[in-house]
Design a protein around this motif. Structure first.
Motif, PDB file in Angstrom:
ATOM      1  N   LEU A   1      71.050  30.433   5.169  1.00 33.65           N
ATOM      2  CA  LEU A   1      70.608  29.613   6.486  1.00 33.65           C
ATOM      3  C   LEU A   1      70.339  30.542   7.333  1.00 33.65           C
ATOM      4  O   LEU A   1      69.483  30.163   8.276  1.00 33.65           O
TER       5      LEU A   1
ATOM      6  N   THR B   1      66.547  31.113   8.155  1.00 27.11           N
ATOM      7  CA  THR B   1      65.773  29.914   8.703  1.00 27.11           C
ATOM      8  C   THR B   1      65.401  30.041  10.018  1.00 27.11           C
ATOM      9  O   THR B   1      64.405  29.686  10.552  1.00 27.11           O
ATOM     10  N   ASN B   2      65.878  31.071  10.640  1.00 23.44           N
ATOM     11  CA  ASN B   2      65.622  31.615  12.073  1.00 23.44           C
ATOM     12  C   ASN B   2      65.141  32.825  12.178  1.00 23.44           C
ATOM     13  O   ASN B   2      65.637  33.730  11.348  1.00 23.44           O
TER      14      ASN B   2
ATOM     15  N   GLN C   1      70.768  21.985   7.491  1.00 26.99           N
ATOM     16  CA  GLN C   1      72.162  22.710   8.100  1.00 26.99           C
ATOM     17  C   GLN C   1      71.517  24.075   8.602  1.00 26.99           C
ATOM     18  O   GLN C   1      70.490  24.839   8.029  1.00 26.99           O
ATOM     19  N   ARG C   2      71.827  24.350  10.015  1.00 30.87           N
ATOM     20  CA  ARG C   2      71.551  25.746  10.348  1.00 30.87           C
ATOM     21  C   ARG C   2      72.848  26.500  10.812  1.00 30.87           C
ATOM     22  O   ARG C   2      73.888  25.907  11.080  1.00 30.87           O
ATOM     23  N   ASP C   3      72.579  27.827  10.847  1.00 29.70           N
ATOM     24  CA  ASP C   3      73.572  28.386  11.422  1.00 29.70           C
ATOM     25  C   ASP C   3      73.565  28.468  13.003  1.00 29.70           C
ATOM     26  O   ASP C   3      72.630  28.402  13.816  1.00 29.70           O
TER      27      ASP C   3
ATOM     28  N   GLY D   1      68.152  24.557  15.059  1.00 31.22           N
ATOM     29  CA  GLY D   1      69.313  24.656  14.863  1.00 31.22           C
ATOM     30  C   GLY D   1      70.447  24.269  15.761  1.00 31.22           C
ATOM     31  O   GLY D   1      69.844  24.155  16.841  1.00 31.22           O
TER      32      GLY D   1
END
Lengths: 143, 151
Positions: A7, A10-11, B38-40, B105
């Motif tokens: 996760l 993703t950024n 879903q993101r952190d 997110g």
């Protein structure tokens, strides 16, 4: 698979999310006395268009300029830095100034069909691709 | 393989690069499942600026891509917490990310304020992707001038 690790990817890494000043093009000097920032962008690609989503916080449609020169699309967002009379900046994490960034368009983009809109500090630019059908097909005859 | 190198020394390298680029694209697709989304939580975004005078504090943050009612601002004495979820753009069928730099997110950031503030008198505005929160010192904490009586 380890979910938490996945996760995070993703950024972009944290330092890349910070606001970054834009390098001044060589030989060019700024004409406004504000700083210049390079906005963050998402580029989405599909068969019929390319979509740019550009973070331009503090910019509305009247303060956005898009120019297309040859195959370079330049996006500018003009900002008047806030001035709070009688207040003192006691903690600062980001700078405020104009935004500028340029993109090189490929030949498949239909120059006439470009559309742009701004909402809540995000500029969306739709760059339609030239339709497949309009490409010329040359039949090669045997002989 | 050897003949490939002799004909075109960069061909193998090109192929390697192409493969690793495809791999990146596949990874993108894997992580960007629009169903899970879903993101952190992220500590370093957004960034804040803080201005004060004797009685008031102004906090600003650049958080483009939200609606005003999606932002939570909580005040607890001298702590300000801002949280929200920035949705990733929906991918249409056959669409993929070519570049991805924007934050998406959930985030939650807490700032310690220089003094305690009155929640009732505070206000937050969200205009063109910029959040501006104005906070006031409670009346009881403001410096008062006492009149000195003779006698």
């Amino acid at each position: 698979m380890n979910n938490s690790t996945d996760l995070k990817t993703t950024n972009p890494p944290s330092h890349e999310l910070q606001k970054q000043e834009s390098p001044t093009p060589e030989g060019a000097e700024p004409t406004r006395e504000t700083r210049l920032y390079r906005p963050h962008v998402d580029i989405l690609d599909s068969a019929d268009k390319v979509t740019l989503r550009v973070n331009l916080p503090g910019v509305n449609e009247e303060r956005t300029d898009l120019t297309l020169e040859k195959n370079i699309l330049t996006i500018r967002g003009h900002i008047d830095p806030p001035h709070y009379e009688g207040f003192e900046l006691v903690y600062g994490e980001y700078g405020v100034g104009d935004f500028e960034r340029s993109f090189q368009l490929t030949n498949e983009i239909d120059r006439e069909g470009i559309q742009a809109s701004v909402r809540n500090g995000i500029l969306t630019v739709e760059l339609p691709k030239v339709k497949q059908a309009s490409k010329q097909k040359i039949t090669v005859a045997a002989g | 393989m050897l003949s490939v190198h002799r004909n075109h020394p960069w061909q193998a390298f090109d192929k390697l690069m192409r493969n690793s680029m495809n791999l990146g694209r596949d990874l993108d697709r894997m992580f960007l499942n629009p169903l899970t989304r879903q993101r952190d939580s992220f500590a370093g975004w957004p960034q804040f600026n803080l201005w004060t005078n004797d009685d008031e504090i102004i906090v600003t943050a650049e958080v483009p891509g939200l609606e005003a009612d999606q932002i939570d601002v909580d005040i607890n004495n001298n702590q300000l917490t801002v949280s929200a979820t920035v949705e990733a753009p929906e991918l249409a069928e056959g669409e993929s990310y070519q570049r991805r730099e924007r934050f998406s997110g959930s985030f939650e950031r807490t700032l310690r304020l220089p003094f305690a503030v009155d929640q009732e008198k505070s206000e937050a505005r969200y205009v063109d992707g910029v959040l501006e929160i104005r906070l006031s010192k409670p009346e009881r904490d403001k410096p008062r001038k006492l009149s000195v009586k003779a006698g």
